[in-house]
Motif scaffolding. Structure first.
Motif, PDB file in Angstrom:
ATOM      1  N   GLY A  58       0.804  -1.211   0.000  1.00  0.00           N
ATOM      2  CA  GLY A  58       0.000   0.000   0.000  1.00  0.00           C
ATOM      3  C   GLY A  58       0.838   1.261   0.000  1.00  0.00           C
ATOM      4  N   GLY A  59       2.148   1.110  -0.154  1.00  0.00           N
ATOM      5  CA  GLY A  59       3.046   2.259  -0.158  1.00  0.00           C
ATOM      6  C   GLY A  59       3.595   2.539  -1.542  1.00  0.00           C
ATOM      7  N   ASP A  60       4.818   3.076  -1.583  1.00  0.00           N
ATOM      8  CA  ASP A  60       5.456   3.363  -2.867  1.00  0.00           C
ATOM      9  C   ASP A  60       6.010   2.084  -3.485  1.00  0.00           C
ATOM     10  OD1 ASP A  60       5.033   6.203  -2.907  1.00  0.00           O
ATOM     11  OD2 ASP A  60       6.526   6.379  -1.314  1.00  0.00           O
ATOM     12  N   SER A  61       6.465   2.205  -4.713  1.00  0.00           N
ATOM     13  CA  SER A  61       6.866   1.027  -5.485  1.00  0.00           C
ATOM     14  C   SER A  61       8.049   0.298  -4.851  1.00  0.00           C
ATOM     15  CB  SER A  61       7.236   1.434  -6.913  1.00  0.00           C
ATOM     16  OG  SER A  61       6.116   1.980  -7.574  1.00  0.00           O
ATOM     17  N   LEU A  62       8.051  -1.021  -5.040  1.00  0.00           N
ATOM     18  CA  LEU A  62       9.156  -1.870  -4.627  1.00  0.00           C
ATOM     19  C   LEU A  62       9.837  -2.427  -5.868  1.00  0.00           C
ATOM     20  CD1 LEU A  62       7.472  -3.972  -1.780  1.00  0.00           C
ATOM     21  CD2 LEU A  62       8.985  -2.004  -1.494  1.00  0.00           C
ATOM     22  N   TYR A  63      11.158  -2.620  -5.753  1.00  0.00           N
ATOM     23  CA  TYR A  63      11.932  -3.165  -6.860  1.00  0.00           C
ATOM     24  C   TYR A  63      12.828  -4.280  -6.342  1.00  0.00           C
ATOM     25  CZ  TYR A  63      10.480   1.139  -9.153  1.00  0.00           C
ATOM     26  OH  TYR A  63       9.725   2.162  -9.671  1.00  0.00           O
ATOM     27  N   ARG A  64      12.910  -5.357  -7.111  1.00  0.00           N
ATOM     28  CA  ARG A  64      13.833  -6.431  -6.775  1.00  0.00           C
ATOM     29  C   ARG A  64      15.143  -6.206  -7.516  1.00  0.00           C
ATOM     30  NH1 ARG A  64      12.351 -12.733  -7.715  1.00  0.00           N
ATOM     31  NH2 ARG A  64      11.743 -11.893  -9.748  1.00  0.00           N
ATOM     32  N   HIS A  65      16.248  -6.332  -6.789  1.00  0.00           N
ATOM     33  CA  HIS A  65      17.561  -6.134  -7.394  1.00  0.00           C
ATOM     34  C   HIS A  65      18.353  -7.432  -7.294  1.00  0.00           C
ATOM     35  CE1 HIS A  65      21.279  -4.346  -8.681  1.00  0.00           C
ATOM     36  NE2 HIS A  65      21.871  -4.644  -7.542  1.00  0.00           N
ATOM     37  N   PRO A 121       5.100  -6.422  -8.430  1.00  0.00           N
ATOM     38  CA  PRO A 121       3.666  -6.126  -8.500  1.00  0.00           C
ATOM     39  C   PRO A 121       3.161  -5.515  -7.198  1.00  0.00           C
ATOM     40  CG  PRO A 121       4.154  -8.385  -9.216  1.00  0.00           C
ATOM     41  CD  PRO A 121       5.391  -7.857  -8.572  1.00  0.00           C
ATOM     42  N   GLN A 122       1.984  -4.897  -7.276  1.00  0.00           N
ATOM     43  CA  GLN A 122       1.399  -4.309  -6.075  1.00  0.00           C
ATOM     44  C   GLN A 122       1.015  -5.389  -5.074  1.00  0.00           C
ATOM     45  OE1 GLN A 122      -1.944  -1.735  -6.794  1.00  0.00           O
ATOM     46  NE2 GLN A 122      -2.114  -1.102  -4.651  1.00  0.00           N
ATOM     47  N   SER A 123       0.651  -6.551  -5.573  1.00  0.00           N
ATOM     48  CA  SER A 123       0.403  -7.694  -4.692  1.00  0.00           C
ATOM     49  C   SER A 123       1.001  -8.929  -5.356  1.00  0.00           C
ATOM     50  CB  SER A 123      -1.093  -7.890  -4.440  1.00  0.00           C
ATOM     51  OG  SER A 123      -1.779  -8.217  -5.632  1.00  0.00           O
ATOM     52  N   PHE A 124       1.655  -9.748  -4.562  1.00  0.00           N
ATOM     53  CA  PHE A 124       2.311 -10.919  -5.130  1.00  0.00           C
ATOM     54  C   PHE A 124       2.445 -12.028  -4.096  1.00  0.00           C
ATOM     55  CE2 PHE A 124       5.616  -7.963  -3.693  1.00  0.00           C
ATOM     56  CZ  PHE A 124       6.441  -8.772  -2.912  1.00  0.00           C
ATOM     57  N   ILE A 125       2.642 -13.230  -4.610  1.00  0.00           N
ATOM     58  CA  ILE A 125       2.895 -14.406  -3.791  1.00  0.00           C
ATOM     59  C   ILE A 125       4.318 -14.860  -4.053  1.00  0.00           C
ATOM     60  CG2 ILE A 125       2.341 -16.865  -3.517  1.00  0.00           C
ATOM     61  CD1 ILE A 125      -0.573 -16.177  -3.866  1.00  0.00           C
ATOM     62  N   TYR A 126       5.022 -15.236  -3.002  1.00  0.00           N
ATOM     63  CA  TYR A 126       6.367 -15.777  -3.189  1.00  0.00           C
ATOM     64  C   TYR A 126       6.429 -17.200  -2.641  1.00  0.00           C
ATOM     65  CZ  TYR A 126       7.068 -14.341   1.730  1.00  0.00           C
ATOM     66  OH  TYR A 126       6.940 -14.165   3.083  1.00  0.00           O
TER      67      TYR A 126
END
Length: 267
Positions: free
Chosen positions: A41-48, A59-64
């Motif tokens: 619900g916050g700002d964007s997340l990025y995987r590095h 994604p805004q919502s995801f399953i890992y």
């Protein structure tokens, strides 16, 4: 902040985790043996990815699924995460997908229409409080679970036994205690957990060490914690922790950087 799930979801959800922070961060995430479902619900997340030339927007919502390698996540601004921490077999059971296909994967929940996450995300945006948001997610999960969920008694019992022993049990002894062959146990883990029983046991032992480390008294030394968690060689512990998290015990505990047991703020 942790919140227990409703009784009807306790077989698939361990707890809900609320994480909030007001500034951009680089985060290190590594396996605690569980799977999960994340709502941002916050700002964007990025995987590095290590050595990758660019970042991958999450994604805004995801399953890992099971994380067998540590990863870095960049928060571009305010962090406002609501995570349904699922049991080790939870993602596979919920999605009805073999667990080995979910290993080290992050999958947009919109991929699965039965989760109704587009509707859920709209409802979450309008919910005033975190507990209201949790109830919205619970209702969606309960609706999804009305369909039969694939479960495996062998994998479930094996996970419980490994957790009870804090990872201090060999695969041979585990199979013997459950009265099955090693290969049968391996297949059950591949299908329902996503990693081998040996790997899950190693993660459980490291997580037990980290729990003792976080909760130790001033009189308790690092050596005391090492021995109590079943390690007899500091070099072995450091190697195992570095392999799982990319961190040393000192880096793990440095300067109040813990946001969760397996989520660390990096410099």
């Amino acid at each position: 902040m942790q919140v227990k799930p409703s009784p009807g979801l306790s077989g698939i959800v361990k707890h809900f985790l609320i994480l909030e922070n007001d500034s951009s961060l680089m985060l290190r995430i590594f396996s605690d043996g569980n799977t999960g479902m994340v709502f941002n619900g916050g700002d964007s997340l990025y995987r590095h990815e290590c050595n990758a030339p660019s970042h991958e927007a999450l994604p805004q919502s995801f399953i890992y699924g099971q994380l067998d390698i540590f990863q870095n996540v960049i928060a571009s601004g305010k962090i406002k995460l609501l995570i349904a921490v699922l049991h080790p077999y939870g993602a596979s059971a919920l999605l009805r997908i073999p667990a080995f296909q979910l290993k080290n994967q992050i999958i947009d929940t919109i991929t699965f229409p039965f989760l109704r996450t587009e509707t859920v995300l709209d409802q979450l945006d309008n919910a005033p409080h975190m507990l209201d948001k949790i109830r919205i997610i619970e209702n969606a999960l309960l609706s999804a679970l009305r369909q039969p969920v694939t479960s495996n008694v062998l994998a479930t019992n094996a996970v419980h036994l490994i957790d009870q022993c804090h990872g201090g049990i060999t695969v041979t002894h585990l199979a013997s205690a459950l009265n099955v062959h090693d290969r049968q146990l391996q297949r059950a883990f591949e299908e329902h957990i996503g990693i081998t029983p040996k790997r899950y046991s190693g993660i459980a032992r490291i997580q037990y060490f980290l729990k003792l480390l976080r909760n130790r008294s001033l009189e308790t030394t690092l050596t005391d914690v090492l021995y109590e968690s079943g390690f007899y060689d500091p070099a072995h512990l450091n190697r195992e922790l570095k392999n799982l998290s990319g961190l040393t015990p000192g880096q793990y505990m440095n300067g109040g950087n813990l946001l969760a047991a397996n989520l660390i703020r990096l410099p």
